[in-house]
Design a protein around this motif. Structure first.
Motif, short mmCIF file in Angstrom:
data_model
loop_
_atom_site.label_atom_id
_atom_site.label_comp_id
_atom_site.label_asym_id
_atom_site.label_seq_id
_atom_site.Cartn_x
_atom_site.Cartn_y
_atom_site.Cartn_z
N THR A 18 0.54 -20.20 -15.23
CA THR A 18 -0.23 -21.11 -14.39
C THR A 18 -1.30 -20.32 -13.63
OG1 THR A 18 1.27 -20.84 -12.51
CG2 THR A 18 1.79 -22.57 -14.13
N PRO A 19 -2.32 -20.99 -13.12
CA PRO A 19 -3.34 -20.28 -12.33
C PRO A 19 -2.75 -19.56 -11.12
CG PRO A 19 -4.15 -22.45 -12.97
CD PRO A 19 -2.70 -22.40 -13.38
N GLN A 20 -1.73 -20.16 -10.49
CA GLN A 20 -1.13 -19.50 -9.34
C GLN A 20 -0.38 -18.24 -9.75
OE1 GLN A 20 1.23 -22.38 -7.21
NE2 GLN A 20 -0.52 -23.07 -6.00
N LEU A 21 0.29 -18.27 -10.91
CA LEU A 21 0.98 -17.08 -11.38
C LEU A 21 0.00 -15.97 -11.71
CD1 LEU A 21 3.56 -15.65 -12.21
CD2 LEU A 21 3.39 -16.76 -14.46
N LEU A 22 -1.11 -16.32 -12.31
CA LEU A 22 -2.15 -15.33 -12.59
C LEU A 22 -2.69 -14.73 -11.30
CD1 LEU A 22 -4.13 -17.10 -15.46
CD2 LEU A 22 -2.74 -15.04 -15.66
N GLN A 23 -2.87 -15.57 -10.28
CA GLN A 23 -3.39 -15.07 -9.02
C GLN A 23 -2.36 -14.18 -8.33
OE1 GLN A 23 -6.74 -15.71 -7.82
NE2 GLN A 23 -5.97 -13.88 -6.83
N SER A 24 -1.09 -14.49 -8.46
CA SER A 24 -0.05 -13.64 -7.89
C SER A 24 -0.07 -12.26 -8.52
CB SER A 24 1.33 -14.28 -8.08
OG SER A 24 1.41 -15.53 -7.42
N ARG A 26 -2.75 -10.84 -9.78
CA ARG A 26 -3.95 -10.16 -9.28
C ARG A 26 -3.73 -9.63 -7.87
NH1 ARG A 26 -6.62 -14.93 -11.43
NH2 ARG A 26 -7.49 -14.48 -13.49
N LEU A 27 -2.95 -10.35 -7.07
CA LEU A 27 -2.71 -9.90 -5.69
C LEU A 27 -2.08 -8.51 -5.66
CD1 LEU A 27 -1.38 -13.06 -3.79
CD2 LEU A 27 -3.56 -11.90 -3.48
N LEU A 28 -1.25 -8.19 -6.66
CA LEU A 28 -0.59 -6.89 -6.67
C LEU A 28 -1.58 -5.74 -6.76
CD1 LEU A 28 2.49 -7.49 -9.01
CD2 LEU A 28 2.53 -7.06 -6.57
N GLN A 327 1.15 -27.01 -0.52
CA GLN A 327 1.67 -26.24 -1.65
C GLN A 327 0.93 -24.91 -1.81
OE1 GLN A 327 1.32 -28.31 -5.37
NE2 GLN A 327 2.46 -26.78 -6.53
N SER A 328 -0.38 -24.94 -1.67
CA SER A 328 -1.17 -23.72 -1.79
C SER A 328 -0.85 -22.73 -0.66
CB SER A 328 -2.66 -24.06 -1.78
OG SER A 328 -3.45 -22.89 -1.80
N ALA A 329 -0.65 -23.26 0.55
CA ALA A 329 -0.34 -22.39 1.68
C ALA A 329 1.03 -21.73 1.51
CB ALA A 329 -0.38 -23.19 2.98
N ASN A 330 2.01 -22.52 1.08
CA ASN A 330 3.35 -21.94 0.86
C ASN A 330 3.33 -20.89 -0.25
OD1 ASN A 330 4.51 -23.53 2.85
ND2 ASN A 330 5.06 -25.17 1.44
N TRP A 331 2.55 -21.16 -1.29
CA TRP A 331 2.44 -20.18 -2.37
C TRP A 331 1.84 -18.87 -1.87
CZ3 TRP A 331 -2.36 -18.28 -3.78
CH2 TRP A 331 -2.33 -17.33 -4.80
N LEU A 332 0.77 -18.93 -1.06
CA LEU A 332 0.13 -17.71 -0.58
C LEU A 332 1.09 -16.91 0.30
CD1 LEU A 332 -2.36 -15.94 -0.31
CD2 LEU A 332 -3.10 -17.37 1.62
N VAL A 333 1.83 -17.59 1.17
CA VAL A 333 2.78 -16.90 2.05
C VAL A 333 3.85 -16.19 1.23
CG1 VAL A 333 4.57 -17.25 3.78
CG2 VAL A 333 2.35 -18.37 4.04
N ARG A 334 4.40 -16.89 0.24
CA ARG A 334 5.44 -16.28 -0.60
C ARG A 334 4.87 -15.12 -1.43
NH1 ARG A 334 7.03 -21.76 -1.36
NH2 ARG A 334 5.84 -21.79 -3.32
N SER A 335 3.65 -15.27 -1.93
CA SER A 335 3.04 -14.22 -2.75
C SER A 335 2.79 -12.95 -1.94
CB SER A 335 1.73 -14.72 -3.37
OG SER A 335 1.96 -15.80 -4.24
N LEU A 336 2.30 -13.13 -0.71
CA LEU A 336 2.09 -11.96 0.15
C LEU A 336 3.41 -11.29 0.50
CD1 LEU A 336 -0.68 -13.31 2.56
CD2 LEU A 336 -0.96 -11.72 0.66
N ASP A 337 4.45 -12.09 0.70
CA ASP A 337 5.78 -11.56 0.97
C ASP A 337 6.28 -10.74 -0.22
OD1 ASP A 337 8.33 -11.02 1.83
OD2 ASP A 337 9.09 -13.04 1.46
N VAL A 387 0.66 -2.24 -8.95
CA VAL A 387 1.01 -1.93 -7.57
C VAL A 387 0.36 -0.62 -7.13
CG1 VAL A 387 2.92 -1.27 -6.06
CG2 VAL A 387 3.16 -3.22 -7.59
N THR A 388 0.31 0.37 -8.00
CA THR A 388 -0.22 1.68 -7.63
C THR A 388 -1.74 1.76 -7.69
OG1 THR A 388 0.11 2.41 -9.92
CG2 THR A 388 1.87 2.87 -8.35
N ALA A 389 -2.40 0.73 -8.18
CA ALA A 389 -3.86 0.74 -8.26
C ALA A 389 -4.46 0.57 -6.87
CB ALA A 389 -4.35 -0.36 -9.20
N THR A 390 -5.35 1.47 -6.49
CA THR A 390 -6.08 1.44 -5.21
C THR A 390 -5.16 1.28 -4.01
OG1 THR A 390 -6.47 -0.97 -5.33
CG2 THR A 390 -8.13 0.46 -6.32
N LYS A 391 -3.98 1.88 -4.08
CA LYS A 391 -3.05 1.91 -2.93
C LYS A 391 -2.90 3.36 -2.48
CE LYS A 391 -1.95 -2.47 -3.67
NZ LYS A 391 -2.51 -2.62 -5.03
#
Length: 488
Positions: A18-24, A26-28, A327-337, A387-391
């Motif tokens: 899903t688009p949200q899974l792809l964005q999650s 990318r967040l890494l 739904q979008s807000a809850n997804w962002l909070v969980r993804s950042l967590d 995870v190790t990219a640009t960290k």
């Protein structure tokens, strides 16, 4: 054979992202700057998202999602075994279950905080502002002022002019001769000397002319800077007619010049590295791993505001919009967590494996691959790579890119433990730094010394590592040492 159209039913399984899974995903791999930009964009689009405080929230901390355990508060590493949680990990943002006030306390103002006196202090001017001020002093008015300002727009960060005279003349509708005259005037009068040069030799020549030290011999040397860099004094003596003592004096003068005069000014494109993880020494002698709270955006869902908005919903379209925002807000909070937990887990494994580096420096660095870390923490290799990219990890020995700790293994000559490529490079640099006049080591000599120390490395690999470190060949190093001896 006759062709005909037929209908067939086939059952198959496929993994659909899903688009949200792809964005999650990318967040890494987002860096600190990219993550902040993404979160700011989401906050602008979603009225239910608010920026939380850096410390605990007003109700004693953000609540966790129902049915999910609270995240670990940190990880302490004692020697090579992971001890019980000890470090203080910023609590992740809670989802819709977290109570938040809609009075605006969760929405940060960019102007909040005291304005310290240090914010009122004068800053050093940027290169662009300094050059424009110099142009206005040197060239008072008219077309020449416009030409000078146009030339100033094409200076790079070193102060060099990166545009052809004909191109400037065409864009302004003037003769190239006029542009050349303005450029010559700027090169003669502007400070610091060397600005508006079009090459390294021209930059050094401008500075020597200001010191009345530019003569035909110096001009011939500047035209052959490649020979000077290689310390090929035999060829320079043949071209200039100077003896070796005279060439040493010329070399000393050139060394006193500034090859990049623009670097003395502030550049707006500089970025400060913000470490994502802190590693400190624990009270038990182990290593304490903590996430940097400044590198973690604090995002919460304003449930009081959500409840107030729901009470005023009139149409199905508005109700669908509010549901989508929630739904979008809850997804962002969980993804950042999840992102914070994953970074902490990978960093903890890196620190556990590189205990020797933290104790002894680069010489204690061990070979490590993405695959080995992924298998140890139960993740896919691609996840560890993201995870190790640009960290960055801040350790007692400095701040390093996470990728720095991943190096290939070099076999031991005596059958012992493998050596890290970075530690071998460090050893090569130490051998070169210890050289003296008359005792310059060739690549074969370095390979022989390393083999005696238990490092099985071919001569061509030594040459490759030496070039990667920016170390010249033994012939160039010997010439450099002879030049320093003669100049002293």
């Amino acid at each position: 054979m006759a062709l005909s159209a037929k209908l067939q039913i086939r059952q198959s399984q496929a993994l659909v992202m899903t688009p949200q899974l792809l964005q999650s995903i990318r967040l890494l791999q987002y860096s600190h700057t990219e993550l902040n930009a993404f979160v700011e964009t989401q906050i602008e689009r979603n009225p239910l998202l608010v920026v939380g405080p850096q410390g605990a929230s007003e109700d004693g901390g953000a609540a966790q999602p129902s049915g999910e355990p609270a995240p670990p508060e940190g990880t302490g590493l004692a020697d090579k075994q992971v001890s019980p949680p000890a470090a203080s990990l910023p609590s992740p943002s809670g989802p819709a279950g977290a109570g938040r006030s809609s009075s605006g306390s969760g929405r940060q103002n960019a102007l909040d905080g005291d304005l310290g006196i240090e914010n009122l202090a004068d800053r050093r001017p940027s290169l662009h502002h300094h050059v424009l001020a110099e142009v206005s002093d040197i060239i008072l008015e008219g077309t020449e002022r416009k030409i000078g300002e146009a030339l100033a727009e094409h200076l790079d960060e070193s102060g060099y002019l990166r545009i052809e005279i004909e191109e400037v003349a065409t864009s302004l509708g003037v003769s190239p001769t006029v542009v050349e005259a303005v450029l010559s005037r700027l090169q003669t009068d502007i400070t610091p000397a060397g600005l508006f040069a079009r090459s390294l030799s021209e930059c050094l020549g401008i500075q020597l002319k200001r010191q009345n030290r530019f003569d035909p011999v110096m001009a011939r040397v500047l035209d052959n800077l490649d020979l000077l860099a290689r310390r090929d004094f035999t060829a320079l003596r043949r071209l200039t007619g100077e003896d070796e003592a005279g060439l040493m004096e010329i070399l000393a003068e050139i060394r006193g010049l500034d090859p990049k005069p623009g670097h003395a000014f502030v550049h707006d494109n500089t970025e400060t590295i913000v470490p994502d993880v802190f590693v400190t020494e624990g009270a038990d002698g182990g290593w304490r791993v903590e996430l940097n709270p400044d590198a973690l955006p604090r995002v919460l869902v304003d449930n009081d505001y959500l409840a107030a908005v729901r009470d005023g919903v009139r149409t199905e379209a508005d109700k669908a919009f509010i549901g989508e925002c929630q739904q979008s807000a809850n997804w962002l909070v969980r993804s950042l967590d999840q992102r914070a937990k994953t970074i902490l887990k990978v960093a903890s494994e890196i620190v556990r494996r590189q205990d020797g580096f933290l104790n002894r420096g680069v010489g204690g660095l061990k070979p490590m691959t993405l695959m080995s870390v992924a298998e140890a923490i139960g993740m896919h290799e691609s996840t560890v790579s993201r995870v190790t990219a640009t960290k960055y990890i801040a350790t007692p020995r400095g701040t390093f890119d996470m990728r720095f700790f991943f190096t290939v293994a070099i076999a031991s000559a005596n059958g012992g433990d493998a050596h890290s490529a970075e530690s071998v490079k460090h050893r090569i640099k130490m051998l070169v730094d210890a050289e003296t006049v008359g005792k310059v080591m060739s690549d074969d000599d370095i390979a022989a010394v390393l083999k005696k120390e238990g490092i099985d490395l071919a001569r061509r690999t030594v040459a490759k590592y030496r070039e990667a470190l920016g170390i010249p060949s033994s012939i160039q190093r010997r010439r450099e040492m002879n030049a320093r001896r003669l100049a002293s």
